[in-house]
Design an enzyme around this catalytic site. Structure first.
Site, PDB file in Angstrom:
ATOM      1  N   GLU A 186       0.815  -1.220   0.000  1.00  0.00           N
ATOM      2  CA  GLU A 186       0.000   0.000   0.000  1.00  0.00           C
ATOM      3  C   GLU A 186       0.846   1.266   0.000  1.00  0.00           C
ATOM      4  O   GLU A 186       0.516   2.243  -0.676  1.00  0.00           O
ATOM      5  CB  GLU A 186      -0.934  -0.001   1.216  1.00  0.00           C
ATOM      6  CG  GLU A 186      -1.839   1.214   1.330  1.00  0.00           C
ATOM      7  CD  GLU A 186      -2.895   1.302   0.238  1.00  0.00           C
ATOM      8  OE1 GLU A 186      -3.501   2.372   0.095  1.00  0.00           O
ATOM      9  OE2 GLU A 186      -3.110   0.297  -0.481  1.00  0.00           O
ATOM     10  N   SER A 239      -0.575  -1.178 -25.568  1.00  0.00           N
ATOM     11  CA  SER A 239      -0.790   0.205 -25.995  1.00  0.00           C
ATOM     12  C   SER A 239      -1.879   0.870 -25.161  1.00  0.00           C
ATOM     13  O   SER A 239      -1.981   2.094 -25.132  1.00  0.00           O
ATOM     14  CB  SER A 239      -1.162   0.257 -27.476  1.00  0.00           C
ATOM     15  OG  SER A 239      -2.315  -0.521 -27.721  1.00  0.00           O
TER      16      SER A 239
END
Length: 540
Positions: free
Chosen positions: A174, A440
């Site tokens: 985290e 992409s």
């Protein structure tokens, strides 16, 4: 009137006695003294170790021209040694007793404009921190607003786990979200440079690390400590806290025999099995062939998405239409949010470039003062053209990612992967092989596809994501960037799997091992293409 010096600096304005005694400098002095005391309580600057610096924030002066404050160092000038900042073997400045007037004030050229007065016996004569040349590199190369140098024990020990490692790597924690440019699912990479007898001797390797790791906001020095920089003192402080937390977590996981550099932090694989210990070994995994020969197994696998892990039809028939049909709605509902504002500016810049290059279908996007509806209409027209042309551009991919996020959040979308993908990911993960995605589509879009699939959340098997910010997928340089980012000994330690011949050729030219994926709906390959092909990940 103030004289104009190098780079247009108003020399008289910032070096005058009145300015040096003014509010901006006084407040920065006091803040630095407060931070020194605070960092002492954290154990970052105890025993005369560590140092800090920051620029005097003044809205009327550009950051590159702002004055620099640096912490002092007391040294015994009769001794032949001088270590970092407060790093003295003899009596150094005590950070818990630091006062505002103890700080040095420097001009951008490095000249001392204000120095602290000597303290009475047994203190030594004051001296500006020996971290000065390293701090300056962070200011020059990263336009930093503050740089902190810590000797926190975590930052020292984490470099000693493997004396040969040139990087610290950690993922799926985290606190990674507190590091600029990183998220929970990203792999955080911090370069490690070798220590020297004197601080100034680190300057060259420190600068090279900054250059080689453009995403880094810190550099570790083996057996020594860490340098952390940020746009402001708050950014530098927050990131420093996150780095120390992550180092401490890695050390504790290591003591427990757990691997901090893999998504699920499972057991560290035994070196006897030929597997690499987390962040520690460059020994490749070995896999046996049926004929008894031994071939090196890749250290990393980089996967394309469309046509490789996921049917082309899902992208072309589900994702693209969803994005195209919801552009106007999404922009209207989120128009004033930071993400959408950023998307609009990115698209506006792209469209302006398209117009200058004469790209067909590009139409001007009105300025903000033209009104919300006019701006949205201009964006919708351009996005529709971009999607139809299947353009692989960051501006479009970022917007699509945010639109798809809404679709996943509303349970209107679910990612699709081929049935053999989850089992392969689990197998590679168990073998200690790190798996990355290069698409992409934006990193957000990639996380969304694998976070909510027809086979559940698969992100626990993935170590990171690459998108077109590293370069076009048909350019060799993009794969060189990925190889350098992954820190492998040689590019051939990476296996790239794609369905596109041009991508395969670019990756091969960069030295990667390449396999082409043959899936239903994929386009044809050239005759005698020369690449190994597979129809299922189970063949790898």
């Amino acid at each position: 009137m103030a004289a104009i010096g190098l780079n247009g600096v108003k020399v008289g304005a910032t070096s005058s006695q009145a300015y040096l005694e003014g509010k901006a400098v006084k407040e920065t002095r006091a803040l630095m003294a407060e931070l020194c005391r605070h960092f002492y309580t954290l154990g970052w600057v105890t025993g005369t170790g560590g140092s800090i610096t920051m620029k005097v924030h003044d809205d009327s002066i550009p950051k590159p021209q702002q004055l620099i404050l640096m912490s002092p160092s007391e040294i015994d000038r009769n001794k032949p040694y001088s270590q970092c900042g407060y790093c003295l073997i003899a009596q150094g400045v005590q950070k818990e007793r630091m006062e505002a007037e103890d700080m040095y004030v420097l001009s951008i050229s490095g000249s001392i404009l204000s120095a602290p007065s000597p303290k009475p016996y047994p203190h030594k004569p004051p001296k500006c921190t020996d971290c000065d040349p390293l701090f300056r590199k962070a200011y020059e190369m990263r336009d930093a607003g503050a740089v902190f140098h810590s000797h926190g024990i975590e930052s020292c020990l984490v470099t000693m786990i493997n004396p040969l490692s040139k990087e610290f790597r950690i993922t799926h924690m985290e606190m990674i979200k507190g590091i600029k440019g990183h998220g929970y699912y990203d792999e955080l990479v911090v370069p490690i440079i070798e220590n020297t007898a004197y601080e100034y001797q680190l300057t060259e390797s420190f600068a090279k690390a900054i250059e080689d790791y453009p995403k880094a906001t810190a550099v570790l020095v083996r057996n020594h400590g860490i340098f952390v920089w940020g746009d402001s003192w708050i950014s530098a402080k927050t990131q420093s806290e996150c780095y120390h937390y992550l180092f401490d977590a890695a050390l504790k996981l290591h003591q427990m025999g757990l691997d901090w550099s893999t998504p699920n932090h499972g057991p560290i694989q035994s070196a006897r099995r030929g597997l690499s210990i987390a962040g520690e070994s460059n020994v490749s995994v070995k896999a046996s062939k049926s004929n008894g020969e031994i071939d090196p197994f890749p250290r990393c696998i980089v996967l394309d998405i469309e046509g490789t892990t996921t049917p082309i039809s899902f992208v072309s028939e589900v994702l693209f239409p969803y994005a195209r049909d919801n552009v106007g709605k999404h922009l209207s509902l989120t128009y004033n949010t930071p993400d959408t504002k950023a998307d609009i500016e990115l698209l506006r810049s792209q469209v302006q470039s398209d117009l200058e290059q004469g790209i067909a279908g590009a139409v001007p996007i009105p300025p903000d003062d033209a009104g919300k509806e006019e701006v949205i209409a201009g964006i919708v027209a351009n996005v529709d053209t971009m999607i139809k042309a299947d353009r692989k551009i960051t501006a479009l991919k970022e917007l699509q990612g945010h639109i798809w996020k809404t679709g996943y959040d509303n349970n209107e979308l679910e990612g699709i992967v081929f049935d053999d993908v989850p089992e392969a990911l689990e197998k590679w993960h168990a073998l200690g092989v790190k798996v990355y995605i290069y698409s992409s589509g934006s990193r957000l879009a990639q996380r969304l596809i694998f976070g909510k699939t027809n086979h559940g959340d698969l992100r626990k098997y993935l170590s990171g994501f690459f998108d077109t910010t590293v370069g076009n997928k048909r350019e060799t340089r993009s794969y060189v960037e990925i190889s350098e980012s992954l820190g492998v000994d040689k590019p051939s330690d990476i296996l790239f799997v794609t369905d596109v011949y041009q991508e395969a050729s670019a990756a091969k030219a960069a030295g990667l091992e390449v396999i082409i994926s043959i899936r239903p709906g994929n386009g044809p390959l050239p005759d005698n293409h020369g690449f190994k092909t597979i129809k299922s990940f189970s063949e790898i």
